[in-house]
Design a protein around this motif. Structure first.
Motif, PDB file in Angstrom:
ATOM      1  N   VAL A   1       0.810   1.867  -7.060  1.00 25.02           N
ATOM      2  CA  VAL A   1       1.738   0.823  -6.612  1.00 25.02           C
ATOM      3  C   VAL A   1       0.953  -0.461  -6.371  1.00 25.02           C
ATOM      4  CG1 VAL A   1       3.245   0.089  -4.736  1.00 25.02           C
ATOM      5  CG2 VAL A   1       3.348   2.453  -5.569  1.00 25.02           C
ATOM      6  N   ALA A  23       5.542  -6.882  -9.013  1.00 27.98           N
ATOM      7  CA  ALA A  23       5.492  -5.491  -8.585  1.00 27.98           C
ATOM      8  C   ALA A  23       5.258  -4.558  -9.763  1.00 27.98           C
ATOM      9  CB  ALA A  23       6.793  -5.120  -7.883  1.00 27.98           C
ATOM     10  N   GLY A  25       4.381  -0.040 -10.585  1.00 20.75           N
ATOM     11  CA  GLY A  25       4.081   1.290 -10.081  1.00 20.75           C
ATOM     12  C   GLY A  25       5.186   1.975  -9.309  1.00 20.75           C
ATOM     13  N   PHE A  26       6.338   1.318  -9.196  1.00 18.48           N
ATOM     14  CA  PHE A  26       7.486   1.929  -8.538  1.00 18.48           C
ATOM     15  C   PHE A  26       8.752   1.316  -9.124  1.00 18.48           C
ATOM     16  CE2 PHE A  26       8.799  -1.515  -5.646  1.00 18.48           C
ATOM     17  CZ  PHE A  26       7.670  -2.333  -5.675  1.00 18.48           C
ATOM     18  N   TYR A 108       5.825  -0.697   0.909  1.00 19.12           N
ATOM     19  CA  TYR A 108       4.582  -1.143   0.281  1.00 19.12           C
ATOM     20  C   TYR A 108       4.333  -2.599   0.647  1.00 19.12           C
ATOM     21  CZ  TYR A 108       5.807   2.867  -2.668  1.00 19.12           C
ATOM     22  OH  TYR A 108       6.176   4.114  -3.129  1.00 19.12           O
TER      23      TYR A 108
END
Length: 119
Positions: A1, A23, A25-26, A108
């Motif tokens: 993430v 962003a 990774g998610f 996060y």
């Protein structure tokens, strides 16, 4: 993430900056996104938040009418447009992603970007 902020810098009072947070990774579109800031010697405070689909936003009283949060789910990016900047806006600005998972929050954080408002 990963959450990677960019766009910070030095600006004169009354000026503008646009922060971006990329962003990866998610599942970005499943998370509400927020911007927080932390001035030297102070706690980290919420600046603005936007829901996962972008349909609702809210702002700290100190920035209402001057800052605008937006997101582009196709680009996995959230933005913070900052206008009419004041010296008291000087802080490290952090991007955050959050989602309710059962009874807990999955959250996060980015590494932050510095914003300095000074003449």
């Amino acid at each position: 993430v990963q959450l990677v902020e960019s766009g910070g810098g030095l600006v004169q009072p009354g000026g503008s900056l646009r922060l971006s947070c990329a962003a990866s990774g998610f599942t970005f579109s499943s998370y509400a996104m927020s911007w927080y800031r932390q001035a030297p010697g102070k706690e980290r405070d919420l600046v603005a938040r936007i829901t996962s689909a972008g349909g609702s936003t809210n702002y700290a009283d100190a920035v209402k009418g001057r800052f605008t949060i937006s997101r582009d789910n196709a680009k996995n990016t959230v933005y913070l447009q900052m206008n009419s900047l004041k010296p008291e806006d000087t802080a490290v600005y952090y991007c955050s992603a959050a989602r309710l998972v059962g009874y807990s929050v999955s959250q996060y954080w980015g590494q932050g970007t510095h914003v300095t408002v000074s003449s």
